[in-house]
Design a protein around this motif. Sequence first.
Motif: not given
Length: 588
Positions: A450, A520, A523-524, A526
């Motif tokens: 992360d 996903e 949008t994050s 990551s």
Amino acid sequence: MNFIIEAVVRAIKELYQTDIAAKDVNLQETRKEFEGQVTLVTFPYTKLSRKGPEQTGTEIGEYLKANVGEIAAYNVIKGFLNISIANSYWLGQLNNNILRDDFAVIPSNGKRVMVEYSSPNTNKPLHLGHVRNNLLGFSLAQILTAAGYDVVKANLVNDRGIHICKSMLAWREFGNGETPESSGLKGDHLAGKYYVWFDKAYKQQITELIEEGQTEEEAKKNAPLIKEAQRMLQQWEAGDSEVMNLWNTMNGWVYEGFDATYKTMGVSFDKYYYESNTYLLGKDIVEEGLEKGVFFKKEDSSVWIDLTEDGLDQKLVLRADGTSVYITQDLGTAQLKYDDYQMDESIYVVGNEQDYHFKVLFLILQKLGKSWAQGLYHLSYGMVDLPSGKMKSREGTVVDADDLMSDMFETAKQQTEAAGKVDGFGEDEKDKLYHTIGMGALKYFLLKVDPKKRLLFDPNESVDFQGHTGPFIQYTHARIKSVLSRAGYNAAATHTQAELDAIERDLIVWLTKFPDTITEAATSHSPAIIANYVYELAKTYNKFYHEKSIMQAESESLKQFRLMLSAASAKVISKAMNLLGIEVPERM
RNA sequence: GGUCCCAUAGCUCAGCUGGAUAGAGCAACAGAUUUCUAAUCUGUCGGUCUCAGGUUCGAAUCCUGAUGGGAUCACCA
């Protein structure tokens, strides 16, 4: 899975005469130990049914099975309704979705986004921290592109300032005309050498001054070297031709060095901004802020903004003498970027040590009423730590980017040769492979965690090539390619398979998730989401590969089906790795 | 001191807007290759999810507090 959600909404309405929203239907993956692919948690519906969770689950399950063709079976365990979707559905997904050329090709959303990353100082070479920054920025740009954005990759080069003058001064004083050619040093490393040199000599002078009775603070200010560097900065700002020549020459060397590093890393930019061009920007914004009453002037005529109501402090935006501070030019540069590209979003890939700065910057732009301010985003990533603690360039505890990458190539070479994988490879092919694997290992290692979290890197423990690693995934790809070529797989062949074993179905399930995973990750912000996805996919494929023989399949049609499944897996693995900026080899 | 971030197996990490017995990899140990690449696969071992309260039918996940670690609070960038 939308059809299941909609069916659940209908079931609740029919069974319990209550309307619920689709977003309130909570579907999750069925755990491995149970039968089924998706699970509905039934606790929330017991209030509506006025029955126990088991009975509620059974009623909903019964409704679904009776009314939805794709739902083949269900089972209820406590408050969990496990739903088995028919093989025909999954085969349909493979044939009509996954195998299509436009699978996971997300149409343009008409939005433009800028990703600013790298943003190096031109006084020293790139280190491990920059590597994380560059890989994150590049990967994010790839992901956003795949998610339908029009992406502009920008690099804001910090090419001026006192730190640049330090290495220039040290070179002028001690360099004896050394050049990259004469020294054999890469340009950025040459500049870095003199930056370190300056710091050493400067510290020496400070020590001497302290011995002569000055306080540390005084000594830091009065040391001849720092005064000379400050004078050089003034000369630079005045456009002194000698200083400008030196500046141009040394920065030129550094850019050559950076270009080589960027090339090895495999990152690129669409637009370069240079602080030497932007450092005077922002004063008109200060003017604008004063007019709007967002900023105020103190008696000494310095300009400030009061952010205490937002839980922050007062912040200086212009010095009393009218010169800029860091945030002044960032305000100006933000406006410049927007004027250049009118982007809907603008992402700054910058370490979390600057969290406060960006909070203030974005808040000021909002208060100034900039329509585009809400599209600003600070991708704040954690520092890279060594076992000994934080890297410090002046103390020589940094892991140099170029050294690190060549170490990775060397390790890749050793590992590959030890495994005896390169028989029949030409020399060029070998080198390319070592590069691919070495960078794959490094990039995956840095991208799988992360971004927000700090990352521990132990230079003494070489990056792994087995298990949850880049080479594991690359190997899976190469192995698939090997089977495909051995089998003479023809992508045009069509096939319908009626039966599906659990592992084959699981593989299709994972492949199906790819488009949503891209969205996903976008949008994050990551890449780690892509990294973890592609690892799970590769793991699932490897399991399939072991359980099922492809060449010796029970029938020709089954063989063709498994080849199709393999080809689809290779394609998704390759695409996903590409989103991380990692190449996959055809063989290894 | 104020503010912000982090804390999951010996180590490195997953764990989506709260849901089943908390998962991977590495390390350790035991297996699998007459068959498509063993950089692979299977199994064993390993946990009071830092601690204490709270909300909830249900908390690693949300809230409060404590502890430990990091960052930041420059007329540096």
